[in-house]
Scaffold this motif. Structure first.
Motif, PDB file in Angstrom:
ATOM      1  N   PRO A  56      32.209  47.877  96.238  1.00 51.25           N
ATOM      2  CA  PRO A  56      33.570  47.776  95.709  1.00 51.25           C
ATOM      3  C   PRO A  56      33.785  48.692  94.508  1.00 51.25           C
ATOM      4  O   PRO A  56      32.983  48.715  93.572  1.00 51.25           O
ATOM      5  CB  PRO A  56      33.675  46.302  95.309  1.00 51.25           C
ATOM      6  CG  PRO A  56      32.681  45.599  96.157  1.00 51.25           C
ATOM      7  CD  PRO A  56      31.546  46.563  96.331  1.00 51.25           C
ATOM      8  N   GLY A  57      34.853  49.478  94.562  1.00 53.17           N
ATOM      9  CA  GLY A  57      35.183  50.356  93.446  1.00 53.17           C
ATOM     10  C   GLY A  57      34.346  51.612  93.354  1.00 53.17           C
ATOM     11  O   GLY A  57      34.496  52.380  92.398  1.00 53.17           O
ATOM     12  N   LYS A  58      33.469  51.822  94.336  1.00 51.83           N
ATOM     13  CA  LYS A  58      32.603  53.010  94.304  1.00 51.83           C
ATOM     14  C   LYS A  58      32.846  53.860  95.540  1.00 51.83           C
ATOM     15  O   LYS A  58      33.358  53.388  96.559  1.00 51.83           O
ATOM     16  CB  LYS A  58      31.136  52.597  94.226  1.00 51.83           C
ATOM     17  CG  LYS A  58      30.769  51.880  92.928  1.00 51.83           C
ATOM     18  CD  LYS A  58      29.268  51.649  92.861  1.00 51.83           C
ATOM     19  CE  LYS A  58      28.879  50.989  91.540  1.00 51.83           C
ATOM     20  NZ  LYS A  58      27.402  50.772  91.439  1.00 51.83           N
ATOM     21  N   SER A  59      32.458  55.124  95.446  1.00 49.10           N
ATOM     22  CA  SER A  59      32.603  56.015  96.590  1.00 49.10           C
ATOM     23  C   SER A  59      31.497  55.749  97.607  1.00 49.10           C
ATOM     24  O   SER A  59      30.475  55.134  97.288  1.00 49.10           O
ATOM     25  CB  SER A  59      32.567  57.474  96.130  1.00 49.10           C
ATOM     26  OG  SER A  59      31.373  57.731  95.430  1.00 49.10           O
ATOM     27  N   ARG A  60      31.730  56.205  98.814  1.00 48.64           N
ATOM     28  CA  ARG A  60      30.747  56.009  99.869  1.00 48.64           C
ATOM     29  C   ARG A  60      29.476  56.791  99.539  1.00 48.64           C
ATOM     30  O   ARG A  60      29.528  57.953  99.129  1.00 48.64           O
ATOM     31  CB  ARG A  60      31.336  56.481 101.198  1.00 48.64           C
ATOM     32  CG  ARG A  60      30.525  56.117 102.415  1.00 48.64           C
ATOM     33  CD  ARG A  60      31.327  56.362 103.682  1.00 48.64           C
ATOM     34  NE  ARG A  60      32.432  55.413 103.796  1.00 48.64           N
ATOM     35  CZ  ARG A  60      33.248  55.360 104.834  1.00 48.64           C
ATOM     36  NH1 ARG A  60      33.101  56.202 105.847  1.00 48.64           N
ATOM     37  NH2 ARG A  60      34.228  54.479 104.876  1.00 48.64           N
ATOM     38  N   GLU A  61      28.330  56.161  99.758  1.00 42.18           N
ATOM     39  CA  GLU A  61      27.038  56.733  99.397  1.00 42.18           C
ATOM     40  C   GLU A  61      26.164  56.875 100.634  1.00 42.18           C
ATOM     41  O   GLU A  61      26.001  55.906 101.398  1.00 42.18           O
ATOM     42  CB  GLU A  61      26.341  55.822  98.374  1.00 42.18           C
ATOM     43  CG  GLU A  61      24.935  56.246  97.982  1.00 42.18           C
ATOM     44  CD  GLU A  61      24.213  55.187  97.166  1.00 42.18           C
ATOM     45  OE1 GLU A  61      23.227  55.538  96.491  1.00 42.18           O
ATOM     46  OE2 GLU A  61      24.625  54.008  97.194  1.00 42.18           O
ATOM     47  N   TRP A  62      25.601  58.043 100.817  1.00 41.13           N
ATOM     48  CA  TRP A  62      24.668  58.253 101.927  1.00 41.13           C
ATOM     49  C   TRP A  62      23.371  57.501 101.652  1.00 41.13           C
ATOM     50  O   TRP A  62      22.857  57.506 100.529  1.00 41.13           O
ATOM     51  CB  TRP A  62      24.397  59.748 102.086  1.00 41.13           C
ATOM     52  CG  TRP A  62      23.283  60.062 103.013  1.00 41.13           C
ATOM     53  CD1 TRP A  62      23.281  59.968 104.380  1.00 41.13           C
ATOM     54  CD2 TRP A  62      21.979  60.523 102.652  1.00 41.13           C
ATOM     55  NE1 TRP A  62      22.051  60.345 104.877  1.00 41.13           N
ATOM     56  CE2 TRP A  62      21.239  60.688 103.835  1.00 41.13           C
ATOM     57  CE3 TRP A  62      21.361  60.816 101.436  1.00 41.13           C
ATOM     58  CZ2 TRP A  62      19.921  61.135 103.844  1.00 41.13           C
ATOM     59  CZ3 TRP A  62      20.050  61.259 101.432  1.00 41.13           C
ATOM     60  CH2 TRP A  62      19.344  61.418 102.630  1.00 41.13           C
ATOM     61  N   VAL A  63      22.812  56.886 102.697  1.00 40.63           N
ATOM     62  CA  VAL A  63      21.590  56.094 102.561  1.00 40.63           C
ATOM     63  C   VAL A  63      20.416  56.748 103.285  1.00 40.63           C
ATOM     64  O   VAL A  63      19.347  56.940 102.704  1.00 40.63           O
ATOM     65  CB  VAL A  63      21.810  54.667 103.102  1.00 40.63           C
ATOM     66  CG1 VAL A  63      20.499  53.875 103.088  1.00 40.63           C
ATOM     67  CG2 VAL A  63      22.885  53.940 102.292  1.00 40.63           C
ATOM     68  N   ALA A  64      20.607  57.073 104.556  1.00 36.21           N
ATOM     69  CA  ALA A  64      19.496  57.622 105.341  1.00 36.21           C
ATOM     70  C   ALA A  64      20.038  58.280 106.600  1.00 36.21           C
ATOM     71  O   ALA A  64      21.122  57.948 107.075  1.00 36.21           O
ATOM     72  CB  ALA A  64      18.503  56.525 105.716  1.00 36.21           C
ATOM     73  N   THR A  65      19.246  59.212 107.135  1.00 35.31           N
ATOM     74  CA  THR A  65      19.585  59.928 108.367  1.00 35.31           C
ATOM     75  C   THR A  65      18.363  60.006 109.257  1.00 35.31           C
ATOM     76  O   THR A  65      17.239  60.169 108.774  1.00 35.31           O
ATOM     77  CB  THR A  65      20.056  61.353 108.048  1.00 35.31           C
ATOM     78  OG1 THR A  65      21.259  61.302 107.292  1.00 35.31           O
ATOM     79  CG2 THR A  65      20.304  62.151 109.327  1.00 35.31           C
ATOM     80  N   ILE A  66      18.586  59.904 110.560  1.00 36.62           N
ATOM     81  CA  ILE A  66      17.539  60.151 111.542  1.00 36.62           C
ATOM     82  C   ILE A  66      18.128  60.989 112.667  1.00 36.62           C
ATOM     83  O   ILE A  66      19.215  60.705 113.164  1.00 36.62           O
ATOM     84  CB  ILE A  66      16.927  58.834 112.074  1.00 36.62           C
ATOM     85  CG1 ILE A  66      15.763  59.129 113.016  1.00 36.62           C
ATOM     86  CG2 ILE A  66      17.972  57.943 112.734  1.00 36.62           C
ATOM     87  CD1 ILE A  66      14.912  57.891 113.334  1.00 36.62           C
ATOM     88  N   THR A  67      17.423  62.054 113.040  1.00 33.74           N
ATOM     89  CA  THR A  67      17.888  62.914 114.116  1.00 33.74           C
ATOM     90  C   THR A  67      17.337  62.413 115.454  1.00 33.74           C
ATOM     91  O   THR A  67      16.440  61.560 115.494  1.00 33.74           O
ATOM     92  CB  THR A  67      17.440  64.356 113.895  1.00 33.74           C
ATOM     93  OG1 THR A  67      16.005  64.423 114.063  1.00 33.74           O
ATOM     94  CG2 THR A  67      17.802  64.844 112.498  1.00 33.74           C
ATOM     95  N   SER A  68      17.845  62.972 116.532  1.00 34.03           N
ATOM     96  CA  SER A  68      17.350  62.588 117.852  1.00 34.03           C
ATOM     97  C   SER A  68      15.887  62.997 118.026  1.00 34.03           C
ATOM     98  O   SER A  68      15.170  62.408 118.830  1.00 34.03           O
ATOM     99  CB  SER A  68      18.212  63.218 118.950  1.00 34.03           C
ATOM    100  OG  SER A  68      18.334  64.611 118.742  1.00 34.03           O
ATOM    101  N   GLY A  69      15.446  63.992 117.248  1.00 35.62           N
ATOM    102  CA  GLY A  69      14.054  64.408 117.308  1.00 35.62           C
ATOM    103  C   GLY A  69      13.137  63.596 116.413  1.00 35.62           C
ATOM    104  O   GLY A  69      11.920  63.794 116.411  1.00 35.62           O
TER     105      GLY A  69
END
Length: 118
Positions: free
Chosen positions: A41-54
């Protein structure tokens, strides 16, 4: 049409664990990447983690060592195992699938609430 449905959120005490799931339906290319983001709440969206198909994985520093992202390509589902949760982890968690065509094509889920509180 591509749809994403997150599940697994809830209320947990500090130090506890939760496992989020995000199921993707519809036509997506084999080579894609899947992310988890969060928005408090009240904050911008934050990236957490990514996984590729590989299987290449990256994490935000704020969750490294506590969160684990994984995916089941056969089920077109991405998971986020969250351990040692802190009150600062409280947010709506959203998943995204994206790939590159002539432009970036992306789809988002609606989000699942995670609340860390005693």
């Amino acid at each position: 049409q591509v749809q994403l449905v997150e599940s697994g959120g809830g209320l947990v005490q500090p130090g506890g664990s939760l496992r989020l799931s995000c199921a993707v339906s519809g036509n997506t290319p084999i080579f894609n990447s899947m992310d988890w983001y969060r928005q408090a709440p009240g904050k911008s969206r934050e990236w957490v983690a990514t996984i590729t198909s590989g299987g290449s994985i990256s994490y935000a520093d704020s969750v490294k060592g506590r969160f684990t992202i994984s995916r089941d390509n056969a089920k077109n589902t991405v998971y986020l195992q969250m351990n040692s949760l802190k009150p600062d982890d409280t947010a709506v968690y959203l998943c995204r699938v994206y790939w590159f065509s002539s432009r970036v094509v992306e789809y988002w889920g609606q989000g699942t609430q995670v609340t860390v509180s005693s």
